[in-house]
Design a protein around this motif. Structure first.
Motif, PDB file in Angstrom:
ATOM      1  N   ASP A 227       0.826  -1.200   0.000  1.00 22.75           N
ATOM      2  CA  ASP A 227       0.000   0.000   0.000  1.00 22.75           C
ATOM      3  C   ASP A 227       0.865   1.257   0.000  1.00 22.75           C
ATOM      4  O   ASP A 227       0.567   2.229  -0.695  1.00 22.75           O
ATOM      5  CB  ASP A 227      -0.933   0.000   1.215  1.00 22.75           C
ATOM      6  CG  ASP A 227      -1.937   1.140   1.176  1.00 22.75           C
ATOM      7  OD1 ASP A 227      -2.649   1.273   0.160  1.00 22.75           O
ATOM      8  OD2 ASP A 227      -1.998   1.918   2.144  1.00 22.75           O
ATOM      9  N   GLN A 228       1.956   1.241   0.750  1.00 26.35           N
ATOM     10  CA  GLN A 228       2.867   2.382   0.760  1.00 26.35           C
ATOM     11  C   GLN A 228       3.534   2.555  -0.602  1.00 26.35           C
ATOM     12  O   GLN A 228       3.684   3.686  -1.090  1.00 26.35           O
ATOM     13  CB  GLN A 228       3.918   2.203   1.855  1.00 26.35           C
ATOM     14  CG  GLN A 228       3.379   2.374   3.262  1.00 26.35           C
ATOM     15  CD  GLN A 228       4.386   1.987   4.327  1.00 26.35           C
ATOM     16  OE1 GLN A 228       5.216   1.091   4.132  1.00 26.35           O
ATOM     17  NE2 GLN A 228       4.318   2.645   5.467  1.00 26.35           N
ATOM     18  N   ARG A 231       1.010   4.194  -2.833  1.00 22.19           N
ATOM     19  CA  ARG A 231       0.864   5.631  -2.559  1.00 22.19           C
ATOM     20  C   ARG A 231       2.092   6.410  -3.045  1.00 22.19           C
ATOM     21  O   ARG A 231       1.958   7.531  -3.553  1.00 22.19           O
ATOM     22  CB  ARG A 231       0.650   5.868  -1.064  1.00 22.19           C
ATOM     23  CG  ARG A 231      -0.709   5.398  -0.556  1.00 22.19           C
ATOM     24  CD  ARG A 231      -1.062   6.064   0.774  1.00 22.19           C
ATOM     25  NE  ARG A 231      -0.088   5.773   1.801  1.00 22.19           N
ATOM     26  CZ  ARG A 231      -0.164   4.751   2.642  1.00 22.19           C
ATOM     27  NH1 ARG A 231      -1.188   3.907   2.555  1.00 22.19           N
ATOM     28  NH2 ARG A 231       0.748   4.566   3.573  1.00 22.19           N
TER      29      ARG A 231
END
Length: 387
Positions: A227-228, A231
């Protein structure tokens, strides 16, 4: 968009669609694991040993009844070996050579370019490991390399871990098919997820960034989650203030688009501009990026997907670039051009094209400063087909 004689929209053309390649029994090689076409004499005993590490059987809840005897295991492995849809693969640990899981392609529709991943059996040795993610990456990559347009993930809607895994891997949740099946006398509602070929380049970049050895410390712990990584890619793809347009932007965006058309000599026509932009946003047949600051749209660019026969690859036409008069000389146009290039790379586009008026020297200087090159080899022709 293709329309019938009654001007009813029938769908966007899929230019030159040849169908996808039927899946082949190939070995998919990764750094941590490899996927081999399943053979019961080669893989069966090792897979059974790995799956029997799940001593209480909880991991079988949503797939099938757990095999209880040698005959059960033999029957299951015989089915896996002989089946072509599902087409089963053994997930082999590169370090040990042990089989630590299995997976398959299923509901294979090469003519329409749709394929599903499923029958996932991840042993305790494979669960929550880098190899587990890598195995799914290898399956995705191969499917899109074979030319599939749509890659599906389906699961029991009660299977929360599977639903989380689909979203983590970049699939889009499409909804619940209620009362889709009866499994072992029990109702099953099925959750549907998909990943499209147009979304694959961006998702591939995220997965490869996460799988990169530099993302793990000496103890094998991830430095950044998936997820990081997603992003971070989004942050680097689009500069601050720039994002994809939505229908909520329609009033401001239509006004900017009307001003853009007036800049090129058209009469102001707010209804036409509003309807044109609304159709683009609804049909998603172009990519519209906007530059927003303190709630105000200061500029936009629109990219139209096309193909180059010479390159045999997708190219995009940067058809519109407009900055509100009050926002000029503030870097808005430059930021939109950079965002357009980043978005195109994310989608695997080979080239961006644009045209501009011969006397628009300000724009020409901006394009040249951003690395665009004026075509010196080809003339551009037009054939007017309407009033």
């Amino acid at each position: 968009m293709h329309y019938d004689a009654f001007q009813q929209p029938l769908g966007a053309p899929v230019a030159g669609w040849p169908g996808a390649c039927p899946p082949q029994k190939v070995t998919l090689q990764g750094h941590h694991c490899r996927l081999e076409p399943f053979e019961r004499t080669r893989h069966g005993d090792s897979l059974r040993a790995a799956l029997e590490l799940d001593r209480d059987g909880r991991d079988w809840a949503y797939l099938m009844p757990r095999p209880q005897s040698d005959a059960d295991w033999a029957a299951w492995f015989a089915m896996m070996e002989s089946s072509s849809d599902p087409l089963f693969f053994a997930i082999v640990d590169n370090a040990s050579g042990d089989v630590i899981g299995s997976c398959s392609y299923l509901r294979i529709d090469a003519a329409n370019g749709v394929i599903e991943v499923g029958w996932l059996r991840f042993s305790p040795r494979l669960q929550r490991t880098v190899a587990a993610t890598e195995a799914m990456y290898l399956m995705m990559k191969q499917a899109f390399d074979w030319g599939y347009r749509r890659y599906e993930w389906k699961c029991n809607s009660l299977n929360a871990p599977s639903m989380r895994a689909a979203e983590r891997l970049g699939f889009t949740f499409e909804g619940i098919f209620r009362q889709a099946r009866v499994n072992w006398g029990l109702n099953r509602d099925t959750a549907w997820f998909s990943l499209l070929d147009s979304e694959w380049p961006a998702n591939r970049a995220v997965l490869e960034a996460w799988l990169d050895a530099a993302n793990f410390d000496t103890g094998g712990q991830q430095r950044h989650s998936l997820d990081q990584c997603r992003r971070q890619q989004a942050a680097t793809t689009l500069p601050d203030g720039i994002r994809a347009a939505t229908l909520a932007d329609l009033p401001q965006l239509a006004a900017l688009f009307d001003a853009y058309r007036r800049f090129y000599g058209k009469q102001g026509d707010a209804p036409t501009s509003h309807d044109f932009i609304r159709q683009r946003l609804i049909r998603a047949d172009s990519h519209v990026l906007v530059y927003q600051q303190q709630g105000q749209l200061l500029g936009f660019t629109q990219l139209l997907p096309q193909f180059s026969s010479v390159l045999a690859a997708p190219v995009w036409l940067l058809n519109d670039l407009y900055v509100a008069e009050a926002a000029r000389q503030r870097g808005v146009g430059q930021a939109l051009l950079q965002a357009a290039a980043a978005l195109a790379r994310q989608h695997g586009v080979q080239r961006l094209d644009l045209v501009t008026a011969v006397d628009n020297h300000t724009a020409q200087a901006l394009y040249a400063a951003q690395g665009w090159q004026r075509d010196q080899r080809f003339y551009r022709y037009q054939l007017a087909l309407g009033d």
